[in-house]
Design an enzyme around this catalytic site. Structure first.
Site, PDB file in Angstrom:
ATOM      1  N   GLN A  59       0.842  -1.190   0.000  1.00  0.00           N
ATOM      2  CA  GLN A  59       0.000   0.000   0.000  1.00  0.00           C
ATOM      3  C   GLN A  59       0.880   1.242   0.000  1.00  0.00           C
ATOM      4  O   GLN A  59       2.102   1.167   0.143  1.00  0.00           O
ATOM      5  CB  GLN A  59      -0.897   0.002   1.238  1.00  0.00           C
ATOM      6  N   HIS A  84      -7.391   3.367  20.690  1.00  0.00           N
ATOM      7  CA  HIS A  84      -6.582   2.247  21.163  1.00  0.00           C
ATOM      8  C   HIS A  84      -6.883   1.879  22.615  1.00  0.00           C
ATOM      9  O   HIS A  84      -6.801   0.705  22.981  1.00  0.00           O
ATOM     10  CB  HIS A  84      -5.094   2.562  20.966  1.00  0.00           C
ATOM     11  N   ASP A  89       1.530  -0.363  13.430  1.00  0.00           N
ATOM     12  CA  ASP A  89       1.959   0.953  13.909  1.00  0.00           C
ATOM     13  C   ASP A  89       2.450   0.925  15.350  1.00  0.00           C
ATOM     14  O   ASP A  89       3.011   1.899  15.850  1.00  0.00           O
ATOM     15  CB  ASP A  89       0.824   1.970  13.774  1.00  0.00           C
ATOM     16  N   GLU A 111       1.544  -8.557  11.230  1.00  0.00           N
ATOM     17  CA  GLU A 111       1.310  -7.421  10.337  1.00  0.00           C
ATOM     18  C   GLU A 111       1.671  -7.813   8.903  1.00  0.00           C
ATOM     19  O   GLU A 111       2.705  -8.431   8.665  1.00  0.00           O
ATOM     20  CB  GLU A 111       2.139  -6.225  10.791  1.00  0.00           C
ATOM     21  N   ASP A 116       0.230 -12.534   6.344  1.00  0.00           N
ATOM     22  CA  ASP A 116      -1.211 -12.330   6.251  1.00  0.00           C
ATOM     23  C   ASP A 116      -1.865 -13.004   7.451  1.00  0.00           C
ATOM     24  O   ASP A 116      -1.606 -14.180   7.739  1.00  0.00           O
ATOM     25  CB  ASP A 116      -1.733 -12.930   4.947  1.00  0.00           C
ATOM     26  N   ALA A 117      -2.712 -12.285   8.156  1.00  0.00           N
ATOM     27  CA  ALA A 117      -3.291 -12.802   9.410  1.00  0.00           C
ATOM     28  C   ALA A 117      -4.095 -14.083   9.171  1.00  0.00           C
ATOM     29  O   ALA A 117      -4.035 -15.018   9.970  1.00  0.00           O
ATOM     30  CB  ALA A 117      -4.162 -11.737  10.060  1.00  0.00           C
ATOM     31  N   ASP A 158      -6.925  -5.582  15.141  1.00  0.00           N
ATOM     32  CA  ASP A 158      -6.742  -4.163  14.823  1.00  0.00           C
ATOM     33  C   ASP A 158      -6.525  -4.056  13.313  1.00  0.00           C
ATOM     34  O   ASP A 158      -5.423  -3.788  12.833  1.00  0.00           O
ATOM     35  CB  ASP A 158      -5.542  -3.617  15.599  1.00  0.00           C
TER      36      ASP A 158
END
Length: 531
Positions: free
Chosen positions: A261, A292, A314, A334, A368-369, A386
């Site tokens: 991205q 959060h 992040d 992530e 990839d989750a 998240d």
């Protein structure tokens, strides 16, 4: 044996600078190149529209369906040009090179300075489709001028070259043009190749089929188009910086395109940063703590020695988890390594996340989750989802019944899962579809929301450049397998700025008042997020 007299060329055959067989292969080569360029234009519009507008399935459907329709229109219109096929094809390729080559830049400009690019997308899809659709009839006429072979064989050769060219263009776009040149420069280069291929075929191979006046006009037109594309290529970086300032404001600190991205970090050096992913505000430095705190702390009521964070590159969710001294390990899964690098290395973002990703208790996995959860990797007391909004198509699988079934397998007996589920105030159908999907996977849920002055993720920009902030709430679902977890805060919870027991109670009431009952769950083969 009776000798047959040599056959003379057909009356309408054109004189070529090469043998007819060689001329035939040159026309088929032009078909191959033009087909490759045409498919690159299509894919570039789909990719850029998905990035600028969102919902890749819808944008792909719009672009491809409009283009296919327009190609039929172009084929019909080409019938009027068959009597002057060489001139028609020369003009056609010159216009197509200019329109297709500049399409990405114009589409991005419309998004950046006007704030609306849907009509521009449809316009380019129509124009490019009409021009691509007119190519094959004209090329059919040209190849028949060279050689009077059977029509069936000629059509087969043309379509074979066309389909193979489309294959090459389709593979070149994601594996060569996009990663090496980017969308803007890649489209401009494709337009240049298109202009050279079409111009060379007409101005050299069929030059004797053109009048001197038309040769001069086509030469000037092709040189002008190539000059425009070359100038745009030289200015592409400056244009992109100017467009980025129009979208994100003047305080763009970091802008990188990773393999996943576009990541943009804005804000002054002395203030908290804002993090944008593919043009959408993912982290607002001014009020991210509201999101959060609401995401993490209700899930920490109960055992929380081992915590799994899905997404969260992040480092901000990890920051909140690490405020509990009895947390033993945190695993962050992530997809984008670029976000993780930025969270560790950028001074402002690293300060905002408290350097959480450098903590010895934190392990970051780039994966990839969904794929990562398919392989058993132990169990966790808390799983924190998240992830991007469920309405974004590429993340839909991460809000599916199958995904939550995988998440249930890694929870301990008393484990809790918390999910960011969109915006219940503005997208209640999406929020309660997530709830129905969790229940279908065996969970029981406790819904709640949190509010803030900048709550929510931004999906576009206005003429002023800065995306408008609309007061709204984040929606969450706290879930456990077989039992409904209690909304509350652990006795060991650290001091919080925006969350307490009364806020949680108000958040539960806020979410419940938007309830939509009896919604079907979302699955991999039947996604249902439509808000």
């Amino acid at each position: 044996m009776i000798d047959r007299p040599p056959t003379s060329p057909p009356p309408c055959a054109v004189r070529l600078p090469v043998r007819p067989d060689a001329g035939r292969y040159l026309v088929l080569t032009a078909v191959f190149v033009c087909a490759a360029c045409g498919l690159v234009y299509e894919l570039e519009l789909v990719a850029l529209a998905s990035y600028l507008i969102g919902d890749s399935v819808t944008q792909a459907s719009v672009v491809l369906s409009v283009m296919v329709f327009a190609m039929g229109v172009g084929s019909l219109l080409a019938k009027r040009l068959r009597c002057r096929a060489a001139v028609g094809f020369g003009v056609l390729e010159t216009v197509l090179a200019l329109v297709g080559g500049c399409s990405a830049m114009v589409l991005y400009a419309a998004f950046a300075w006007i704030g609306e690019s849907r009509f521009v997308l449809v316009g380019f899809s129509l124009a490019i489709g009409v021009l691509i659709g007119a190519e094959i009839p004209l090329l059919m006429s040209l190849i028949q001028r060279i050689s009077r072979r059977d029509a069936e064989g000629t059509v087969a050769d043309l379509f074979a070259a066309d389909y193979v060219g489309a294959l090459v263009g389709g593979l070149a776009f994601p594996f060569l043009l996009l990663p090496w040149l980017g969308q803007l420069t890649g489209a401009l280069l494709t337009g240049a190749v298109n202009a050279v291929a079409g111009g060379s075929l007409v101005l050299w191979l069929f030059r004797r089929d053109l009048t001197a006046r038309w040769r001069g006009w086509l030469l000037v037109a092709n040189v002008t188009v190539l000059a425009v594309l070359a100038t745009a290529t030289v200015m592409a970086d400056d244009f992109e910086r100017a467009a980025r300032r129009a979208v994100y404001g003047d305080e763009v600190r970091v802008a990188v395109r990773t393999g996943v991205q576009e990541v943009v970090l804005t804000g002054s050096r002395s203030g908290p940063p804002d993090l944008f992913l593919d043009g959408r505000l993912r982290v607002s430095g001014r009020d991210e703590y509201r999101y959060h705190e609401a995401l993490v702390h209700p899930a920490m009521l109960g055992p929380h020695a081992r915590v799994l964070i899905l997404g969260g590159g992040d480092g901000l969710a990890a920051r909140e988890v690490l405020r509990y001294r009895d947390v033993e390990s945190v695993t962050v899964v992530e997809l984008d390594p670029g976000v993780v690098r930025l969270a560790r290395s950028d001074p402002a973002l690293a300060a905002l996340n408290g350097h959480a990703l450098r903590d010895a208790r934190v392990r970051v996995v780039i994966a990839d989750a969904f794929t990562w959860l398919r392989v058993p990797r132990g169990t966790y007391d808390v799983v924190i989802s998240d992830l991007p909004d469920p309405g974004i198509t590429r993340s839909t699988k991460l809000y599916s019944q199958e995904f939550y079934g995988l998440a249930a397998r890694v929870l301990t007996g008393g484990g809790r899962l918390v999910v960011h589920a969109g915006l219940p105030g503005t997208g209640p159908r999406t929020f309660w579809t997530v709830d129905a999907t969790l229940r279908a996977a065996g969970f029981r849920t406790s819904p709640y929301c949190a509010t803030g002055p900048l709550a929510g993720f931004v999906h576009g920009a206005g003429r002023s450049g800065r995306a408008a902030a609309v007061p709204r709430g984040w929606g969450f679902l706290l879930a456990a397998v077989g039992w409904a977890p209690q909304l509350g805060l652990a006795s060991s919870a650290p001091p919080l700025r925006a969350l307490d027991a009364s806020e949680l109670a108000a958040g539960a009431w806020c979410a419940e008042r938007t309830r939509l009952p009896d919604l079907p769950p979302s699955t991999l083969v039947h996604p249902r997020y439509t808000d």
